[in-house]
Design an enzyme around this catalytic site. Structure first.
Site, short mmCIF file in Angstrom:
data_model
loop_
_atom_site.label_atom_id
_atom_site.label_comp_id
_atom_site.label_asym_id
_atom_site.label_seq_id
_atom_site.Cartn_x
_atom_site.Cartn_y
_atom_site.Cartn_z
N HIS A 172 9.77 -15.77 35.50
CA HIS A 172 8.96 -15.09 34.47
C HIS A 172 7.48 -15.42 34.66
O HIS A 172 6.93 -16.23 33.92
CB HIS A 172 9.42 -15.53 33.08
CG HIS A 172 8.96 -14.62 31.97
ND1 HIS A 172 7.69 -14.67 31.43
CD2 HIS A 172 9.62 -13.65 31.28
CE1 HIS A 172 7.59 -13.79 30.45
NE2 HIS A 172 8.74 -13.15 30.35
N GLU A 174 10.15 -20.70 20.02
CA GLU A 174 11.03 -21.87 19.98
C GLU A 174 10.24 -23.17 19.91
O GLU A 174 10.59 -24.08 19.15
CB GLU A 174 11.94 -21.87 21.22
CG GLU A 174 12.74 -23.15 21.43
CD GLU A 174 13.74 -23.43 20.31
OE1 GLU A 174 14.08 -24.61 20.11
OE2 GLU A 174 14.16 -22.47 19.62
N ILE A 218 3.88 -16.34 33.33
CA ILE A 218 3.55 -16.20 31.92
C ILE A 218 4.66 -16.85 31.10
O ILE A 218 5.85 -16.62 31.35
CB ILE A 218 3.42 -14.71 31.51
CG1 ILE A 218 2.26 -14.06 32.27
CG2 ILE A 218 3.20 -14.58 30.01
CD1 ILE A 218 2.12 -12.57 31.99
N GLY A 262 7.47 -15.24 25.42
CA GLY A 262 7.14 -15.28 23.99
C GLY A 262 8.22 -15.97 23.17
O GLY A 262 7.92 -16.70 22.21
N VAL A 263 9.48 -15.77 23.52
CA VAL A 263 10.57 -16.39 22.76
C VAL A 263 10.51 -17.91 22.87
O VAL A 263 10.90 -18.62 21.93
CB VAL A 263 11.94 -15.85 23.23
CG1 VAL A 263 12.09 -14.40 22.86
CG2 VAL A 263 12.11 -16.05 24.73
#
Length: 227
Positions: free
Chosen positions: A131, A145, A137, A140-141
């Protein structure tokens, strides 16, 4: 008394003399060209001097003093984040372990109220190979978290009544991702307890994450303390 012709002629001469221009008076009233040129040149010199003086004064008043910090080498300009809670203390509170422990240090802590922590994002993080391979990058998850884990540090305290055995991330709302977080960034996360319902074991928190003082992620979080 009768006036003789000789006396009349003499009076006429006196009258003409009285109306004849005075050469001395004419020389006084006539403008002096040399004097005017000298005064004009003197005025120009004074104006030029005044302009120069104003410019010098402007510079001396408005020139900002040089910041002494800029004279230091860059490696000495910035202080490190304070350590209120190190990684070992974090591990004593949170149940997470590698590769899913996403909090490196706590830099501000108010038990049962709020916490500010950091995550050092490095190219060695295990999510970067996928990723993305050409543009690393942080997902976002995983930012969400990491912020939830900071919320756990607030909630897993005796003042709140939470424990690591029965603490869960229950939900998120109004989450927005403002900017990408890349390898080399330091993610600074602030989580604040907004509302706590001990009867139902539900806590509402607000969270914001920053990189370089700019918001990169924000949202509302629900935490549950129950079976």
């Amino acid at each position: 008394m009768a006036t003789t012709p000789a006396a009349s002629f003499a009076n006429s001469l006196l009258s003409l003399n009285s109306h004849r221009p005075n050469p001395n008076a004419s020389s006084i009233s006539k403008p002096n060209t040399l004097s005017i040129q000298f005064d004009k040149k003197k005025n120009q010199q004074q104006q030029q001097h005044q302009r120069h003086a104003r410019f010098t004064t402007f510079c001396s008043l408005d020139a900002e003093p040089k910041d002494p910090i800029e004279d230091k080498p860059i490696e000495f300009r910035y202080q490190a984040f304070p350590t209120v809670m190190d990684i070992n203390q974090i591990r004593d509170i949170l149940p997470h372990r590698f590769p899913f422990l996403l909090v490196d240090r706590v830099i501000e802590y108010n038990p049962g109220v709020s916490a500010v922590a950091i995550k050092n994002v490095t190219i060695n993080d295990n999510f970067f190979p996928g990723h993305f391979p050409e543009r690393p990058i942080m997902p976002g998850v995983l930012m969400v978290e990491a912020m939830a884990q900071v919320g756990g540090l607030v909630m897993l305290q005796p003042e709140v009544g939470g424990s690591r055995e029965n603490f869960f991330f229950a939900g998120i709302d109004k989450v927005r991702f403002r900017k990408p977080v890349i390898a080399g960034d330091t993610l600074v996360m602030r989580m604040t307890l907004v509302k706590l319902q001990k009867r139902f074991g539900i806590a509402k928190m607000e969270g914001k994450a920053y990189v370089g003082g700019e918001v990169v992620c924000e949202g509302e979080f629900l935490m549950a303390t129950g079976s």
